[in-house]
Every structure is written in structure tokens, then in C-alpha cells.
Design a protein around this motif. Structure first.
Motif, PDB file in Angstrom:
ATOM      1  N   THR A  35       0.876  -1.173   0.000  1.00  0.00           N
ATOM      2  CA  THR A  35       0.000   0.000   0.000  1.00  0.00           C
ATOM      3  C   THR A  35       0.912   1.221   0.000  1.00  0.00           C
ATOM      4  O   THR A  35       1.824   1.322   0.821  1.00  0.00           O
ATOM      5  CB  THR A  35      -0.884   0.017   1.263  1.00  0.00           C
ATOM      6  N   TYR A  36       0.667   2.110  -0.938  1.00  0.00           N
ATOM      7  CA  TYR A  36       1.481   3.318  -1.078  1.00  0.00           C
ATOM      8  C   TYR A  36       0.601   4.533  -0.809  1.00  0.00           C
ATOM      9  O   TYR A  36      -0.492   4.643  -1.359  1.00  0.00           O
ATOM     10  CB  TYR A  36       2.059   3.422  -2.491  1.00  0.00           C
ATOM     11  N   GLU A  37       1.101   5.453   0.024  1.00  0.00           N
ATOM     12  CA  GLU A  37       0.361   6.666   0.346  1.00  0.00           C
ATOM     13  C   GLU A  37       1.289   7.869   0.277  1.00  0.00           C
ATOM     14  O   GLU A  37       2.434   7.796   0.719  1.00  0.00           O
ATOM     15  CB  GLU A  37      -0.227   6.582   1.755  1.00  0.00           C
ATOM     16  N   VAL A  38       0.772   8.966  -0.267  1.00  0.00           N
ATOM     17  CA  VAL A  38       1.530  10.216  -0.288  1.00  0.00           C
ATOM     18  C   VAL A  38       1.383  10.882   1.077  1.00  0.00           C
ATOM     19  O   VAL A  38       0.274  10.997   1.611  1.00  0.00           O
ATOM     20  CB  VAL A  38       1.039  11.143  -1.415  1.00  0.00           C
ATOM     21  N   VAL A  39       2.502  11.284   1.644  1.00  0.00           N
ATOM     22  CA  VAL A  39       2.546  11.966   2.935  1.00  0.00           C
ATOM     23  C   VAL A  39       3.100  13.361   2.660  1.00  0.00           C
ATOM     24  O   VAL A  39       4.267  13.522   2.319  1.00  0.00           O
ATOM     25  CB  VAL A  39       3.446  11.220   3.941  1.00  0.00           C
ATOM     26  N   ASP A  40       2.249  14.361   2.800  1.00  0.00           N
ATOM     27  CA  ASP A  40       2.625  15.736   2.489  1.00  0.00           C
ATOM     28  C   ASP A  40       2.997  16.469   3.774  1.00  0.00           C
ATOM     29  O   ASP A  40       2.146  16.661   4.653  1.00  0.00           O
ATOM     30  CB  ASP A  40       1.459  16.434   1.788  1.00  0.00           C
ATOM     31  N   LEU A  41       4.251  16.879   3.881  1.00  0.00           N
ATOM     32  CA  LEU A  41       4.680  17.602   5.082  1.00  0.00           C
ATOM     33  C   LEU A  41       3.861  18.863   5.307  1.00  0.00           C
ATOM     34  O   LEU A  41       3.700  19.290   6.455  1.00  0.00           O
ATOM     35  CB  LEU A  41       6.168  17.941   4.996  1.00  0.00           C
ATOM     36  N   ALA A  42       3.324  19.438   4.252  1.00  0.00           N
ATOM     37  CA  ALA A  42       2.488  20.635   4.396  1.00  0.00           C
ATOM     38  C   ALA A  42       1.240  20.357   5.227  1.00  0.00           C
ATOM     39  O   ALA A  42       0.705  21.258   5.876  1.00  0.00           O
ATOM     40  CB  ALA A  42       2.097  21.181   3.024  1.00  0.00           C
ATOM     41  N   ASP A  43       0.779  19.115   5.245  1.00  0.00           N
ATOM     42  CA  ASP A  43      -0.406  18.755   6.022  1.00  0.00           C
ATOM     43  C   ASP A  43      -0.126  18.662   7.519  1.00  0.00           C
ATOM     44  O   ASP A  43      -1.059  18.593   8.327  1.00  0.00           O
ATOM     45  CB  ASP A  43      -0.969  17.411   5.551  1.00  0.00           C
ATOM     46  N   PHE A  44       1.141  18.653   7.898  1.00  0.00           N
ATOM     47  CA  PHE A  44       1.490  18.498   9.309  1.00  0.00           C
ATOM     48  C   PHE A  44       1.894  19.811   9.962  1.00  0.00           C
ATOM     49  O   PHE A  44       1.870  19.912  11.183  1.00  0.00           O
ATOM     50  CB  PHE A  44       2.591  17.440   9.465  1.00  0.00           C
ATOM     51  N   ALA A  45       2.271  20.798   9.190  1.00  0.00           N
ATOM     52  CA  ALA A  45       2.622  22.130   9.699  1.00  0.00           C
ATOM     53  C   ALA A  45       3.505  22.058  10.940  1.00  0.00           C
ATOM     54  O   ALA A  45       3.239  22.701  11.955  1.00  0.00           O
ATOM     55  CB  ALA A  45       1.350  22.932   9.988  1.00  0.00           C
ATOM     56  N   LEU A  46       4.567  21.280  10.845  1.00  0.00           N
ATOM     57  CA  LEU A  46       5.482  21.161  11.981  1.00  0.00           C
ATOM     58  C   LEU A  46       6.272  22.458  12.144  1.00  0.00           C
ATOM     59  O   LEU A  46       6.846  22.965  11.184  1.00  0.00           O
ATOM     60  CB  LEU A  46       6.457  20.004  11.758  1.00  0.00           C
ATOM     61  N   PRO A  47       6.328  22.991  13.359  1.00  0.00           N
ATOM     62  CA  PRO A  47       7.159  24.176  13.588  1.00  0.00           C
ATOM     63  C   PRO A  47       8.625  23.747  13.609  1.00  0.00           C
ATOM     64  O   PRO A  47       8.937  22.553  13.548  1.00  0.00           O
ATOM     65  CB  PRO A  47       6.709  24.652  14.965  1.00  0.00           C
ATOM     66  N   HIS A  48       9.514  24.705  13.728  1.00  0.00           N
ATOM     67  CA  HIS A  48      10.913  24.336  13.937  1.00  0.00           C
ATOM     68  C   HIS A  48      10.963  23.494  15.209  1.00  0.00           C
ATOM     69  O   HIS A  48      10.245  23.781  16.172  1.00  0.00           O
ATOM     70  CB  HIS A  48      11.784  25.593  14.058  1.00  0.00           C
ATOM     71  N   LEU A  49      11.762  22.467  15.202  1.00  0.00           N
ATOM     72  CA  LEU A  49      11.799  21.481  16.289  1.00  0.00           C
ATOM     73  C   LEU A  49      11.610  22.133  17.664  1.00  0.00           C
ATOM     74  O   LEU A  49      12.414  22.961  18.082  1.00  0.00           O
ATOM     75  CB  LEU A  49      13.123  20.721  16.241  1.00  0.00           C
ATOM     76  N   ASP A  50      10.524  21.753  18.322  1.00  0.00           N
ATOM     77  CA  ASP A  50      10.179  22.381  19.601  1.00  0.00           C
ATOM     78  C   ASP A  50       9.920  21.374  20.720  1.00  0.00           C
ATOM     79  O   ASP A  50       9.308  21.713  21.727  1.00  0.00           O
ATOM     80  CB  ASP A  50       8.965  23.299  19.425  1.00  0.00           C
ATOM     81  N   GLU A  51      10.384  20.145  20.548  1.00  0.00           N
ATOM     82  CA  GLU A  51      10.242  19.154  21.618  1.00  0.00           C
ATOM     83  C   GLU A  51      11.344  19.385  22.651  1.00  0.00           C
ATOM     84  O   GLU A  51      12.515  19.529  22.290  1.00  0.00           O
ATOM     85  CB  GLU A  51      10.329  17.736  21.047  1.00  0.00           C
ATOM     86  N   PRO A  52      11.006  19.412  23.931  1.00  0.00           N
ATOM     87  CA  PRO A  52      12.011  19.688  24.956  1.00  0.00           C
ATOM     88  C   PRO A  52      13.010  18.553  25.186  1.00  0.00           C
ATOM     89  O   PRO A  52      14.101  18.777  25.693  1.00  0.00           O
ATOM     90  CB  PRO A  52      11.180  19.949  26.216  1.00  0.00           C
ATOM     91  N   VAL A  53      12.639  17.333  24.797  1.00  0.00           N
ATOM     92  CA  VAL A  53      13.505  16.174  24.999  1.00  0.00           C
ATOM     93  C   VAL A  53      13.864  15.594  23.636  1.00  0.00           C
ATOM     94  O   VAL A  53      12.979  15.420  22.785  1.00  0.00           O
ATOM     95  CB  VAL A  53      12.781  15.111  25.869  1.00  0.00           C
ATOM     96  N   PRO A  54      15.136  15.275  23.395  1.00  0.00           N
ATOM     97  CA  PRO A  54      15.514  14.670  22.120  1.00  0.00           C
ATOM     98  C   PRO A  54      14.736  13.375  21.869  1.00  0.00           C
ATOM     99  O   PRO A  54      14.532  12.580  22.788  1.00  0.00           O
ATOM    100  CB  PRO A  54      17.008  14.388  22.279  1.00  0.00           C
TER     101      PRO A  54
END
Length: 187
Positions: A35-54
Motif C-alpha cells: 500500500t502506497y500513500e503520499v505523505v505531504d509535510l504541508a499537512d502536518f505544519a510542523l514548527p521548527h523542532l520544539d520538543e524539549p527532549v531529544p
């Protein structure tokens, strides 16, 4: 059934990545082996890495956007990264999206479809170093689409016929490695 995510590695307005990913998807879905699916990063709107723990320290993410991204990535057995080349490397948005996670990438497979003036070959080499650190098995064959020969005067994708056999080999390997690594993911 094996699940392969085709990740669009650009969110830039006017990007070519969406057309390239749709071309990959069209050829891939004719195969019937996964099964192949397109994953568009635009759909996730991730900010610049903002997780406090690696991410390598665990999967106890603080932010909902990270949890949503982690769930998506975890659901696949392998990936085809579609990337342009910016300044001899991959895009910041793709590198950022990769860096948000660790365990969700581990023991999966990856192939690369690049597009740019020289087929994004340097961006793909950059990504190979990054995915190796994440225990992703990358495959040798890659598709390198040239802005000079694989896009028309209006910027529309017109890939040469010689790219389809390379994409087929790439997908064969991504699927096979994705399946072969399943026992390691189960641990």
C-alpha cells in the motif's frame, strides 16, 4: 500488507514535489505489492523542532503536532523520500520533520527520488547520512530528475521513460527491505 509512505520533502509555494510524488504514487500503485500513500509535510505544519527532549531519549512527546507526526510515521514499513536540492542539501523542512522523531523511523527502509538542476544527487547523499543514524536501511537505486530534461518549459513534470525502470528497482528494494526488517520492529 506492507505500507510505504511517499514523503513530499518540500512545503515551498510552487514546489514540484507534489507532482513528483504523484508520479511515484501512480507507478507504485500499479504494482500491487504494498500500500502506497503520499505523505505531504504541508499537512502536518510542523514548527521548527520544539520538543524539549531529544527524540532518541523516548517517545513521550510534549506536543500534539509531534504526536500526530509520530503516529503517521510509525504506521509505515518504509518510505520514498521525494526531495528537491537547496544549496547542495535537502530542504530544511524535511530535515526538521525527520529530526522530530527517532524510534518511529527505526528499522524501516527508504528510497529517494530527487529533483533539481543535477537531480538532487547531493540532497540524496545528505539524506543517506541522516537516515543511517536513524537505523533506516536505504536502498542504492535512486531516481534523479533533472529540471533541464524531466520538466517542460512551463515547469510541468515530464519524466524520461528511462526513470520508470529505476523507480521499479527502487520500490522492489524498499518493499523487500521493509518486509525483511519487520522482525526487528516487532522487538
Amino acid at each position: 500488507m506492507t505500507r510505504i509512505g511517499i514523503i513530499i520533502g518540500s512545503t515551498r509555494p510552487g514546489r514540484k514535489g507534489e507532482a513528483v510524488a504523484q508520479w511515484v504514487h501512480k507507478l507504485a500503485t500499479q504494482r500491487g505489492d504494498a500500500t502506497y500513500e503520499v505523505v505531504d509535510l504541508a499537512d502536518f505544519a510542523l514548527p521548527h523542532l520544539d520538543e524539549p527532549v531529544p527524540a532518541a531519549m523516548g517517545s513521550d512527546y510534549a506536543n500534539d503536532h509531534t504526536k500526530r507526526w509520530a503516529e503517521a510515521v510509525a504506521s509505515y514499513d518504509g518510505f520514498v523520500f521525494v526531495t528537491p536540492e537547496y544549496n547542495h542539501g535537502t530542504t530544511g523542512v524535511l530535515k526538521n520533520a525527520i529530526d522530530f522523531l527517532y524510534h518511529e523511523w527505526k528499522n524501516k527502509s527508504a528510497g529517494f527520488v530527487g529533483y533539481g538542476l543535477v537531480g538532487a544527487t547531493r540532497a540524496v547523499e545528505h539524506l543517506r547520512l541522516v537516515v543511517a543514524e536513524l537505523h533506516i536501511a536505504d536502498v542504492r537505486d535512486q531516481v534523479a530528475l533533472s529540471m533541464f530534461t524531466d520538466f517542460d518549459a512551463n515547469g510541468n513534470l515530464t519524466p524520461g521513460d528511462h526513470h520508470a525502470p529505476t523507480l521499479t528497482k527502487l520500490l522492489d528494494q524498499v518493499v523487500t527491505w521493509g518486509q525483511a526488517l519487520a522482525p526487528l520492529r516487532a522487538k
